[in-house]
Design an enzyme around this catalytic site. Structure first.
Site, PDB file in Angstrom:
ATOM      1  N   GLU A  97       0.846  -1.106  -0.005  1.00 27.09           N
ATOM      2  CA  GLU A  97      -0.039   0.069   0.130  1.00 27.09           C
ATOM      3  C   GLU A  97       0.869   1.123   0.045  1.00 27.09           C
ATOM      4  O   GLU A  97       1.924   1.198   0.425  1.00 27.09           O
ATOM      5  CB  GLU A  97      -0.964  -0.020   1.266  1.00 27.09           C
ATOM      6  CG  GLU A  97      -1.525  -1.101   1.501  1.00 27.09           C
ATOM      7  CD  GLU A  97      -2.123  -1.380   2.991  1.00 27.09           C
ATOM      8  OE1 GLU A  97      -2.907  -2.076   3.182  1.00 27.09           O
ATOM      9  OE2 GLU A  97      -1.743  -0.464   3.697  1.00 27.09           O
ATOM     10  N   CYS A 110       3.529   8.116   1.874  1.00 27.56           N
ATOM     11  CA  CYS A 110       3.818   7.176   2.875  1.00 27.56           C
ATOM     12  C   CYS A 110       4.140   5.797   1.830  1.00 27.56           C
ATOM     13  O   CYS A 110       3.219   5.541   1.451  1.00 27.56           O
ATOM     14  CB  CYS A 110       2.649   6.849   3.962  1.00 27.56           C
ATOM     15  SG  CYS A 110       3.081   5.670   4.918  1.00 27.56           S
ATOM     16  N   CYS A 117       5.430  -7.940   7.256  1.00 32.68           N
ATOM     17  CA  CYS A 117       6.764  -7.476   8.104  1.00 32.68           C
ATOM     18  C   CYS A 117       6.796  -8.423   9.369  1.00 32.68           C
ATOM     19  O   CYS A 117       5.742  -9.100   9.808  1.00 32.68           O
ATOM     20  CB  CYS A 117       6.171  -6.062   8.757  1.00 32.68           C
ATOM     21  SG  CYS A 117       7.349  -5.501   9.999  1.00 32.68           S
ATOM     22  N   CYS A 121       3.977  -5.873  15.715  1.00 30.04           N
ATOM     23  CA  CYS A 121       3.677  -4.856  16.771  1.00 30.04           C
ATOM     24  C   CYS A 121       2.150  -5.174  16.903  1.00 30.04           C
ATOM     25  O   CYS A 121       1.281  -5.124  15.934  1.00 30.04           O
ATOM     26  CB  CYS A 121       3.936  -3.423  16.232  1.00 30.04           C
ATOM     27  SG  CYS A 121       5.847  -3.281  15.957  1.00 30.04           S
ATOM     28  N   CYS A 124      -0.565  -3.002  14.888  1.00 28.00           N
ATOM     29  CA  CYS A 124      -0.243  -3.022  13.385  1.00 28.00           C
ATOM     30  C   CYS A 124      -0.966  -3.935  12.497  1.00 28.00           C
ATOM     31  O   CYS A 124      -0.531  -5.090  12.811  1.00 28.00           O
ATOM     32  CB  CYS A 124       1.308  -2.765  13.157  1.00 28.00           C
ATOM     33  SG  CYS A 124       1.738  -2.863  11.643  1.00 28.00           S
ATOM     34  N   GLY A 164       6.105  -2.611   6.485  1.00 19.25           N
ATOM     35  CA  GLY A 164       7.470  -3.186   6.153  1.00 19.25           C
ATOM     36  C   GLY A 164       8.208  -2.299   7.379  1.00 19.25           C
ATOM     37  O   GLY A 164       7.963  -1.280   7.956  1.00 19.25           O
ATOM     38  N   GLU A 165       9.374  -2.799   7.831  1.00 17.57           N
ATOM     39  CA  GLU A 165      10.420  -2.377   8.539  1.00 17.57           C
ATOM     40  C   GLU A 165      11.819  -1.826   7.720  1.00 17.57           C
ATOM     41  O   GLU A 165      12.294  -2.594   7.250  1.00 17.57           O
ATOM     42  CB  GLU A 165      11.137  -3.132   9.578  1.00 17.57           C
ATOM     43  CG  GLU A 165      12.248  -2.791  10.512  1.00 17.57           C
ATOM     44  CD  GLU A 165      12.298  -1.374  10.739  1.00 17.57           C
ATOM     45  OE1 GLU A 165      11.440  -0.964  11.650  1.00 17.57           O
ATOM     46  OE2 GLU A 165      13.407  -0.627  10.577  1.00 17.57           O
ATOM     47  N   SER A 196      11.697   5.541   9.146  1.00 17.92           N
ATOM     48  CA  SER A 196      10.903   5.097  10.455  1.00 17.92           C
ATOM     49  C   SER A 196      11.134   3.818  10.670  1.00 17.92           C
ATOM     50  O   SER A 196      10.904   2.687   9.894  1.00 17.92           O
ATOM     51  CB  SER A 196       9.443   5.440  10.166  1.00 17.92           C
ATOM     52  OG  SER A 196       8.742   5.155  11.330  1.00 17.92           O
ATOM     53  N   SER A 219       9.962   4.380  16.752  1.00 17.41           N
ATOM     54  CA  SER A 219       8.582   4.291  17.550  1.00 17.41           C
ATOM     55  C   SER A 219       8.903   3.774  18.661  1.00 17.41           C
ATOM     56  O   SER A 219       9.536   2.722  18.852  1.00 17.41           O
ATOM     57  CB  SER A 219       7.614   3.290  16.544  1.00 17.41           C
ATOM     58  OG  SER A 219       7.527   3.864  15.308  1.00 17.41           O
ATOM     59  N   LEU A 220       8.519   4.524  19.787  1.00 17.50           N
ATOM     60  CA  LEU A 220       8.540   3.694  21.057  1.00 17.50           C
ATOM     61  C   LEU A 220       7.229   3.232  21.647  1.00 17.50           C
ATOM     62  O   LEU A 220       7.371   2.309  22.068  1.00 17.50           O
ATOM     63  CB  LEU A 220       8.940   5.153  21.816  1.00 17.50           C
ATOM     64  CG  LEU A 220      10.410   5.837  21.750  1.00 17.50           C
ATOM     65  CD1 LEU A 220      10.595   6.847  23.169  1.00 17.50           C
ATOM     66  CD2 LEU A 220      11.338   4.580  22.105  1.00 17.50           C
ATOM     67  N   HIS A 221       6.174   4.126  21.639  1.00 18.10           N
ATOM     68  CA  HIS A 221       4.824   3.556  22.070  1.00 18.10           C
ATOM     69  C   HIS A 221       4.741   3.147  23.507  1.00 18.10           C
ATOM     70  O   HIS A 221       3.719   2.855  23.921  1.00 18.10           O
ATOM     71  CB  HIS A 221       4.360   2.407  21.303  1.00 18.10           C
ATOM     72  CG  HIS A 221       4.479   2.830  19.722  1.00 18.10           C
ATOM     73  ND1 HIS A 221       4.043   4.034  19.342  1.00 18.10           N
ATOM     74  CD2 HIS A 221       4.821   2.036  18.574  1.00 18.10           C
ATOM     75  CE1 HIS A 221       4.154   4.167  17.930  1.00 18.10           C
ATOM     76  NE2 HIS A 221       4.604   3.025  17.504  1.00 18.10           N
ATOM     77  N   CYS A 338      -1.350   1.255   8.723  1.00 15.35           N
ATOM     78  CA  CYS A 338      -0.532   0.547   7.799  1.00 15.35           C
ATOM     79  C   CYS A 338      -1.057  -0.796   7.887  1.00 15.35           C
ATOM     80  O   CYS A 338      -1.211  -1.613   8.715  1.00 15.35           O
ATOM     81  CB  CYS A 338       0.860   0.849   7.903  1.00 15.35           C
ATOM     82  SG  CYS A 338       1.523  -0.223   9.273  1.00 15.35           S
TER      83      CYS A 338
HETATM   84  S1  SF4 Z   1       4.536  -1.139  12.991  1.00 17.37           S
HETATM   85 FE1  SF4 Z   1       6.159  -1.283  11.473  1.00 17.37          FE
HETATM   86  S2  SF4 Z   1       7.638  -2.546  12.516  1.00 17.37           S
HETATM   87 FE2  SF4 Z   1       5.719  -3.015  13.753  1.00 17.37          FE
HETATM   88  S3  SF4 Z   1       4.526  -4.696  12.600  1.00 17.37           S
HETATM   89 FE3  SF4 Z   1       3.978  -2.629  11.542  1.00 17.37          FE
HETATM   90  S4  SF4 Z   1       5.405  -2.264   9.808  1.00 17.37           S
HETATM   91 FE4  SF4 Z   1       6.158  -3.948  11.013  1.00 17.37          FE
END
Ligand code: SF4
Length: 348
Positions: A97, A110, A117, A121, A124, A164-165, A196, A219-221, A338
């Site tokens: 996407e 974006c 991924c 998380c 997500c 994705g990371e 990111s 990203s901390l969260h 995402c």
């Molecule tokens: S927030 Fe980013 S790192 Fe975490 S699962 Fe989603 S895409 Fe992967």
């Protein structure tokens, strides 16, 4: 679209395109002409390259892929400035996407960096379906070219915050960043490109040595290891103390400010005490904090806090002299968190 023997033409830097043209027995100016078609006119086929001889166009067609995906679905959210999410089907049938986010007369794009991924998380959608593969450099650059074609010019800001990371696909992301940034091409300023990460320390360390002016967002969260490991399993590999030490080194080495992302979740990480804890962690780092109200996803049973709770959190950080802003996650109504659109597509 399906021929794996072809090279993604958008994966070539200007120098590599010149070499490829030389390999086809072409003079250097041909490479410049093709480059202009790709990045000034956003050509979506070789046939439109009218000043390229027909025989060479046939050769280009034979060796290179210019459209590595097709846009198969688009969702628009009315009322908040035409945010649009586009589902792209890649040449191998996988989907990713991209999201157009207009703001102050410019568009932030974006983009996705992987199909799926690994990091799972909690809130997500991208992580839930697991990891399929990395995107190639050319596929990533093509996302930006597709956007430029639609917008009539390159997007003002490119953020690697889609599926994705990015640091898990480091080499391709960096190569794509350099092509997107090329002053004779799309020319998106390095400071307008944000990478990111969920906190992959080796990626942060490598980026510090690249001498690139790109923005880094982490990203901390959560302000403690127990909660962060629950929300972001990557914390078990790269815990907060190590991650923040790496961020501090990055900021010192590059002189650049780091953005920390913190998604506020009602009764999970939004208390005053947690705001104080967060301020304590970040006090010595040259940073800003983006607070994001949780965007609901079917995969996670959490809710956004009230506006008042959000204000309390930001005010607590402010009083601790941490530069913080709060924003509502845009696009929640169009499955723009995402991975959501891709998940829906894969369920069909
Ligand atoms: S927030 Fe980013 S790192 Fe975490 S699962 Fe989603 S895409 Fe992967």
């Amino acid at each position: 679209m399906n021929d794996k023997s072809k090279t993604f033409i958008h994966g070539l830097s200007r120098e590599q395109l010149a070499e490829a043209c030389a390999g086809l027995g072409q003079p250097q100016y041909r490479a410049r002409q093709i480059w202009r078609w790709l990045y000034h006119h956003y050509a979506d086929s070789f046939s439109v390259m009218k000043n390229i001889p027909g025989q060479l166009r046939v050769q280009l067609e034979k060796h290179f892929l210019i459209t590595p995906f097709e846009a198969v679905q688009r969702q628009d959210e009315r009322g908040i400035g035409s945010i649009a999410k586009v589902l792209l089907r890649l040449h191998d049938g996988e989907c990713v996407e991209m999201v157009f986010i207009p703001a102050r007369g410019k568009t932030t794009l974006c983009v996705s960096s992987q199909v799926g991924c690994k990091y799972k998380c909690a809130f997500c959608a991208s992580g839930q379906g697991g990891f399929r593969r990395n995107l190639e450099t050319g596929e990533i650059v093509s996302e930006v070219v597709y956007a430029a074609r639609n917008l009539g010019s390159a997007p003002g800001h490119v953020v690697f915050m889609g599926i994705g990371e990015p640091f898990d696909n480091y080499d391709n992301i960096l190569a794509a960043t350099r092509i997107i940034n090329d002053i004779e091409g799309l020319s998106v300023g390095a400071r307008k490109i944000t990478i990111s990460t969920c906190g992959i320390i080796p990626g942060i360390e490598r980026l510090a040595g690249e001498k690139l002016q790109v923005e880094l967002s982490v990203s901390l969260h959560a302000p403690d290891d127990v909660l962060r490991s629950r929300l972001m399993p990557i914390n078990k590999i790269y815990p907060l103390a190590d991650l923040l030490a790496a961020c501090r080194r990055y900021a010192e080495l590059t002189g650049r400010i780091i953005t920390f992302e913190y998604t506020l979740i009602k009764d999970v990480n939004d208390s005053k005490e947690q705001a104080h804890q967060l301020a304590g962690l970040l006090g010595k780092i040259h940073c800003r904090v983006n607070l994001i109200m949780l965007s609901a996803v079917a995969e996670y049973d959490g809710r956004a806090p009230s506006a008042e709770a959000g204000r309390m959190f930001v005010n607590t950080l402010d009083r601790a002299r941490i530069n913080a802003t709060i924003r509502v996650s845009k696009g929640g109504n169009i499955n723009a968190a995402c991975g959501q659109l891709r998940n829906l597509a894969s369920q069909r």
